[in-house]
Design an enzyme around this catalytic site. Structure first.
Site: not given
Ligand code: AP5
Ligand code: MG
Length: 209
Positions: A13, A88, A127, A155, A166
């Protein structure tokens, strides 16, 4: 354009959002990034969110909704935004829909990036993030230039254990958003397996640009 990116942790994402916001001149709203900044600055919100995040749990809806509604009210969201990681839960989606309706607006498209669970752990555990630029790297799939390797951060929730938690939350609490938005006719499914360029091309095709 008002757009939402949905997908499991590590689906890409953040990687795709960075490209889309440049291409379509959208304001990028990543709730994960906002919470990480709040944790780093030790704000009240950050202190409340930190334990949930470390465990891989969702932050309670009320806290997330308040933060996002305040953010969406700012001027830079008036012409378009990209929500990354919000909503979410169905409670969050209902709150967003009500706020949009009240403002006389609606969400144009919801892009679901689909990646099977067995590929996720590898993506997450290796990552690395550049704290200076926000750029997302991966030790194998997208290595950072050697000269910045020392400043990269890992992270706190990028452990295998928190990643599994997660994923469980995603399947239990977030996946009901798929029928929610499909029923409104705005869901576009994209295969997230392949290179980031391939995934970007699929998204462009799905959103017609
Ligand atoms: P990346 O692009 O970083 O993936 P992502 O989908 O953004 O993953 P996140 O871990 O950020 O998602 P998340 O939803 O768990 O975390 P968030 O920060 O939103 O890519 C991942 C890796 O893969 C990278 O190393 C990249 O280089 C690689 N990659 C990318 N594309 C690729 C490809 N095509 N092929 C190979 N490799 C690839 O949330 C974190 C925490 O915050 C949550 O757990 C929760 O506690 C809280 N939180 C956030 N939003 C909410 C909400 N709305 N409600 C409640 N809690 C929330
Ligand atoms: Mg992200």
């Amino acid at each position: 354009m008002r757009m939402i990116l949905v997908g499991p942790p590590g689906a890409g994402k953040g990687t795709q959002a960075a490209r889309l916001v440049t291409k379509h001149q959208l304001t990028h709203i990543s709730t994960g990034d906002m919470f990480r900044e709040a944790v780093q600055n030790k704000t009240d919100l950050g202190q409340k969110a930190e334990e949930y995040m470390k465990r891989g749990d969702l932050v309670p809806d009320a806290l997330v909704i308040e933060m996002v509604m305040e953010r969406l009210g700012r001027d830079d969201c008036a012409t378009g935004f990209m929500l990354d990681g919000f909503p979410r839960t169905v409670v969050q989606a209902d709150a967003l829909e009500a706020a949009m309706k009240q403002a006389g607006m609606s969400i144009d498209v919801v892009v679901l990036i689909e990646v099977p669970d067995d590929l996720i752990v590898d993506r997450i555990v290796d990552r690395r993030m550049d704290p200076d630029t926000g750029e997302i790297y991966h030790l194998k799939f997208h290595p950072a230039p050697a000269e910045i390797a020392d400043r990269l951060v890992h992270r706190k929730d990028d452990t295998e254990e928190a990643c599994r938690a997660r994923l469980e939350k995603y399947h239990g609490e977030t996946s009901p958003l798929i029928p929610f938005y499909d029923g409104r006719g705005i869901l576009k499914r994209v295969d997230g397996v392949g290179s980031p360029d391939e995934v970007s091309a699929r998204i462009a095709q799905q959103i017609g640009s």
